[in-house]
Design an enzyme around this catalytic site. Structure first.
Site, PDB file in Angstrom:
ATOM      1  N   HIS B  47      21.611  -0.511 -10.269  1.00  0.00           N
ATOM      2  CA  HIS B  47      20.292  -0.116 -10.749  1.00  0.00           C
ATOM      3  C   HIS B  47      20.098  -0.484 -12.220  1.00  0.00           C
ATOM      4  O   HIS B  47      19.032  -0.917 -12.626  1.00  0.00           O
ATOM      5  CB  HIS B  47      20.116   1.395 -10.547  1.00  0.00           C
ATOM      6  CG  HIS B  47      18.720   1.871 -10.772  1.00  0.00           C
ATOM      7  ND1 HIS B  47      17.772   1.873  -9.785  1.00  0.00           N
ATOM      8  CD2 HIS B  47      18.114   2.354 -11.880  1.00  0.00           C
ATOM      9  CE1 HIS B  47      16.641   2.337 -10.272  1.00  0.00           C
ATOM     10  NE2 HIS B  47      16.812   2.634 -11.538  1.00  0.00           N
ATOM     11  N   HIS B  94      11.705   3.728  -6.167  1.00  0.00           N
ATOM     12  CA  HIS B  94      12.322   5.057  -6.141  1.00  0.00           C
ATOM     13  C   HIS B  94      12.639   5.394  -4.692  1.00  0.00           C
ATOM     14  O   HIS B  94      12.230   6.430  -4.171  1.00  0.00           O
ATOM     15  CB  HIS B  94      11.410   6.095  -6.794  1.00  0.00           C
ATOM     16  CG  HIS B  94      12.103   6.875  -7.863  1.00  0.00           C
ATOM     17  ND1 HIS B  94      11.845   8.185  -8.146  1.00  0.00           N
ATOM     18  CD2 HIS B  94      13.078   6.509  -8.723  1.00  0.00           C
ATOM     19  CE1 HIS B  94      12.619   8.588  -9.139  1.00  0.00           C
ATOM     20  NE2 HIS B  94      13.368   7.593  -9.510  1.00  0.00           N
TER      21      HIS B  94
END
Lengths: 241, 819
Positions: B47, B94
């Site tokens: 990420h 998300h």
């Protein structure tokens, strides 16, 4: 002619109202911070939409205690024009300046769309420019827009012609299908007994430019301007007499 | 407090490989402390570091003279839009948090990307989202012409890719009830955050497919506006400058969310990581936004960065790394929500709505005054140093001391093994031989329009405030949203200037935005699919009258350690890169989300592409719906691509919906032709002869025509319906010899690329067609606007449908399922 547009933490339609008053209608408009206890000589007050103080606890419940709302109470008691739009309507109900309350939409969902409306009366500084037969198109955008009150208050509202706008369908009928939030009797806007304080769930500032798809919202602001001009003219003639 | 010893087991639990651990030890020249292990684990997660995708991202074109801040330099890219103005925008995912706690997961996704835009010094003016869920209905309600086509299982596969699973009859009611719950809560979460913050959610897309069951995708874009001189940087610059923390106190929520986002989603990880999902407070974010923009206008800020993924860790080490300075902080000064939080927890917390500010020394009082005006909690927690190190103390004791640049920029980079999946041989071998041509095109059209993937998404966007800020010129429901940029879209120059009515020339600019991503095409042909994702976005912009400025992409894929998934990733990025180059839409940044797989297998490869374009004048803004009776309907581009044996039906919505088949070779995308088409459409729009323009995509020509007739909404329960009489009998198939004859299903529902439906006044028709031909674009008059039905004639067959019925199926289908 000076408009004061209140700015609470969490207001988010404040700039939109200022934009329309200044740039579309050519009037003077000023943001007034919630911690101010003076309205700075305004001729009219607009309480804009948004989520004042995050609308925690209950919509408008915290904003009513702000310093600036004390000034609005005094201003209103002297007959000053106060318009609450969306969250502004909720705040005015919480502050006791308007009867009734706004509860969660019956759909239990936020609803953003254009709706049709009809003015119920022309005897108001907020809708005097709206012809009774006109189908008015304005956007709504709210989660708690279901107008509710007890039977006695409702009867009183009707008797004193305090209902300003109703949600209607394309044929102009106040049907259940035309009601976007479950409001009693399709009520979209009301005023106080003195008629100088009003609340609307629809957003007239979002429908004041052709570019954005409609100009019906101007009628609300133009009604206020007309009322203020009439009042000014009356006070001038009083002085000359 | 005694800290755990660093054991191989502890390292593994932090998702670091033994090699990565060794590399971290080499960076430090010693064993890691516990807090340092946490820091390395989040900073070197996919990420934050893009360690598995960085080599591929280099393929994407990122250069253009208009790009003021490029991909990867800061929190978001910035593009010049002329007159001293610029836009900052980025998309971010998300996905994992939304799978575990859909409402808060989606809400904080919106919050995170808004903060990225604020840190660039821009005022956020709109957001978009791209969502994927498992099916919310029983897909078997399609009117299958034949029984579901079963494909042979391929040996040696770890999991069946979704295209080999028959698309019907395999869903248990429980699964679509769960998908509906995720869909409902994700939309409510996005609505909650965006509406309260006061940002219009102006466009988006939602798709449903079995591969997303249990692993929904939530990609959110935010766009902001600023003047060139207002660009802010995430820099810890100015040795000795104080470091300020602003925003609510740090709690234990969202511990190590970035690391959580970088692993496969399993029952166990979901239960274990529920605490990794943050809780959002949009009201706090609104205050933070206004206060930061007011503060930036004073010139007292040297650097600004939000505390998003990897929280305080990422904000401190990245700002120091970028400025090539060092940073020192004392954790005891950080506002804390709970007593006895450890250094590890404070550094890794992802509590929301927090910002890190590097303030010019001597100007602290201005900063404090503005935070106090907005009633925001703040603390001075450290200072900028010249050591190049990120030093973290907790009550005086050093808990981390790491070279900032090595931590931020020298994460491991992997070149993973790539292998084409064997099952693609099966899908490529698919022919239409076993599929009978449609006998009832009207029913097929109705079935497609009511399919949640194609049906109107008003159930979604009516929950979003898409009009706040008075800038939305084209609302959700057309090919692209159009926004007006006006004076109050910009961050203020100073409080004093704001109090005065504008005396300058009135500012008015228009931008168009869209987000697209047909993952079925990408699944069946990642390279061609990648091209189509970008081409469709550019086509949507052209339909609104815009020319592309730039692109931001979100790569949602499965576990990259699987060579087949890495191959999908590589091939689709290659296709996207080529399309971005040819269509002149450079990439300014984006996000990579890997490990999107549930116990049922990986998601379909899903690159989503958001593109932003500029419209020069209000008169050029074009919408998709037909305008006036008597106007002529013209098809730009060829009705059917030559040499496509599947006649545009490979990977089509028609095959999926009507025949429960997700297979075949998707239509080809000729990028040069595509670029000529967009150019020609814009030229026609500029010359004032185009009344409507709509891209032909899922569901083909018939669905596009229906949408032109039924998609304009005047007000609640009041559509504006306008019919069309279309004759396709003249369309001949330019196929090579020996090919099968033109099929009705291919003609009506095939998804041949490079097609746009426009309408013009009858008097302009000849002009439009001849100009298009000069620009080397095929243009055919196919019908007339008018009446209260949609009639499509073709050789020997056709359909006729009432608009009221089509509108009801299209507009209400999702609401009927969800309410």
């Amino acid at each position: 002619m000076n408009f004061a547009v209140l700015q609470f933490p969490g207001s988010n339609c404040d700039q939109d109202v200022v934009h329309v008053l200044r740039n579309v209608l050519g009037r003077s408009a000023r943001l007034v911070w919630h911690k101010d206890s003076s309205l700075g000589g305004a001729d009219a007050v607009v309480i804009p939409g948004g989520f004042s103080y995050g609308d925690y606890l209950r919509t408008g419940a915290i904003a009513r205690f702000s310093a600036v709302m004390g000034a609005v109470q005094t201003f209103a008691s002297h007959g000053g024009l106060v318009l609450g739009i969306c969250n502004g309507f909720q705040i005015l109900c919480e502050a006791g300046l308007l009867p009734g309350t706004l509860i969660r939409n019956r759909s239990i969902q936020f609803r953003c769309e254009n709706v049709f409306l009809k003015a119920v009366t022309a005897d108001s500084p907020f809708v005097n420019r709206i012809p009774s037969e006109k189908l008015v198109r304005l956007p709504i955008a709210h989660n708690e827009g279901c107008y509710f009150t007890d039977e006695k208050t409702l009867a009183n509202l009707k008797a004193k012609k305090q209902i300003l706008l109703r949600y209607v369908d394309a044929a102009g009928e106040a049907t259940e299908a035309a009601n976007p939030n479950g409001s009693l009797e399709n009520i979209a806007g009301v005023c106080n007994e003195m008629r100088n304080v009003a609340g609307l769930m629809p957003h007239p500032e979002r429908a004041s430019e052709l570019l954005l798809g409609g100009v019906d919202g101007r009628l609300v602001f133009e009604s206020m301007i007309h009322a203020l001009q009439t009042k000014q003219a009356a006070s001038v003639s009083q002085v000359t007499n | 407090m005694t800290e755990p010893a660093i054991t191989p087991e502890l390292v593994r639990r932090h998702n670091l490989t033994p090699e990565e651990h060794e590399k971290a030890r080499r960076v430090l020249g010693r064993e890691l402390r516990y807090t340092e292990l946490g820091i390395f684990s989040v900073m070197w997660s996919e990420h934050c570091s893009y360690k598995n995708s960085r080599s591929l991202l280099k393929m994407l074109p990122t250069g253009s003279p208009k790009i003021l801040v490029g991909a990867g330099e800061e929190n978001a890219g910035i593009i010049d839009i002329g007159d001293g103005l610029a836009i900052a925008f980025k998309i971010e995912s998300h996905n994992h948090p939304s799978a575990v706690e859909p409402f808060q997961g989606a809400a904080t996704g919106v919050g995170g990307i808004i903060r990225d835009i604020i840190t660039m010094g821009a005022r956020p003016i709109c957001s978009l989202n791209s969502l994927r869920f498992g099916p919310i209905t029983d897909e078997a309600t399609g009117i299958a012409g034949i029984s579901p086509f079963s494909l042979p299982e391929t040996e040696g596969e770890e999991r069946n890719p979704s295209c080999l699973i028959p698309q019907s009859g395999t869903l248990k009611p429980q699964s679509f009830i769960n998908s509906r719950r995720l869909f409902r809560d994700v939309v409510a979460g996005i609505a909650h955050y965006g509406n309260c913050f006061g940002i219009p959610n102006v466009a988006g897309e939602v798709q449903f497919d079995k591969s997303y069951e249990g692993n929904p995708l939530v990609n959110v874009l935010c766009l902001g506006v600023l003047r060139h001189e207002q660009i802010a940087h995430g820099l810890a610059s100015g040795i000795g400058n104080p470091v300020f923390y602003v925003g609510p106190a740090t709690g234990r929520d969202g511990l190590a969310g970035a690391a959580f986002a970088s692993q496969d989603l399993t029952e166990e990880s979901a239960a274990h990581q529920r605490g990794a999902v943050q809780v959002g407070d949009p009201f706090m974010e609104k205050l933070l936004c206004e206060a930061c923009l007011e503060l930036l206008a004073t010139g007292a800020v040297a650097g600004i960065q939000d505390m998003g993924a990897a929280g305080l860790t990422c904000a401190t080490c990245e700002t120091a790394a970028r400025a090539e300075t060092g940073i020192e902080i004392e954790l005891a000064k950080v506002p804390q929500r709970e007593p006895d939080m450890s250094a590890y927890e404070i550094m890794l917390s992802e509590s929301q709505e927090r910002m890190l500010l590097i303030v010019k020394r001597g100007r602290e009082d201005e900063v404090k005054r503005i935070f106090e005006k907005w009633d925001l909690p703040w603390a001075e927690i450290g200072r900028v140093t010249d050591t190049g190190r990120m030093v973290v103390r907790n009550r005086g004791e050093v808990v981390a001391d790491i070279p900032a640049k090595k931590l931020a920029d020298e994460s491991p980079v992997y070149e993973r093994e790539a292998r084409e999946p064997a099952w693609l041989k099966t899908t490529r071998a698919f022919t239409l031989a076993g599929i009978k041509d449609t006998q009832d095109p009207a029913s097929a059209l109705k079935s497609l329009l009511s399919w949640p993937a194609i049906a109107s998404k008003n159930w979604v966007y009516r929950q979003y405030d898409y009009m706040v800020r008075n800038g939305t010129v084209v609302c959700p429901g057309s090919d692209a949203a159009v926004l007006r940029i006006k004076d109050d879209s910009l961050p203020s120059v100073s409080a004093a200037a704001d109090a005065q009515p504008a005396t300058r020339k009135k500012l008015e600019k228009f931008i168009a935005l869209t987000v697209d991503g047909n993952s079925t095409y990408v699944c069946l042909d990642p390279y061609e699919g990648g091209k189509i994702v970008v081409a469709e976005a550019a086509r949507n912009l052209a339909c609104a009258g815009a020319r592309p400025l730039g692109t931001t992409d979100n790569l949602n894929f499965g576990n990259p350690h699987n060579p087949e998934i890495f191959w999908q990733l590589r091939e689709s990025v290659r296709g996207m890169a080529e399309a971005c180059r040819v269509l002149n839409a450079p990439v300014t940044g984006g996000n990579v989300s890997l490990y999107n797989q549930s116990p049922n297998g990986p998601i379909d490869p899903t690159p989503t592409v958001a593109m932003v374009g500029l419209i020069d004048q209000a008169a050029h803004i074009t919408t998709q719906w037909f305008k006036d009776e008597g106007d002529v309907i013209i098809l730009l581009g060829k009705a059917i691509a030559p040499n496509d044996p599947l006649q545009g039906l490979g990977g089509s919505a028609y095959l999926r919906r009507i025949h429960s088949l997700k297979t075949g070779t998707p239509p080809r995308c000729d990028l040069e032709k595509e670029a000529e088409l967009h150019l020609a459409l814009r030229a026609l729009i500029y010359s004032g002869v185009v009344k409507s323009a709509h891209d032909c995509s899922e569901g083909g020509l018939a669905v596009a025509l229906a949408e032109c007739c039924i998609s304009q909404q005047t007000a609640r329960n009041t559509p504006r319906l306008i019919g069309a009489q279309v004759d396709l009998a003249g369309v001949v198939l330019p196929l090579s010899e020996g090919s099968p004859a033109l099929r009705l299903d291919g003609l009506l529902f095939g998804e041949t690329q490079g097609r746009i439906l426009i309408s013009s006044a009858a008097a302009d028709a000849v002009k439009v067609i001849s100009r298009a031909k000069i620009l080397d674009v095929s243009a055919t008059q196919i019908g007339i606007v008018g009446g209260d039905s949609l009639e499509i004639k073709s050789a020997g067959s056709g359909l006729s449908c009432s608009l009221v019925e089509l509108h009801d199926l299209w507009w209400n289908s999702i609401a009927r399922v969800m309410n």
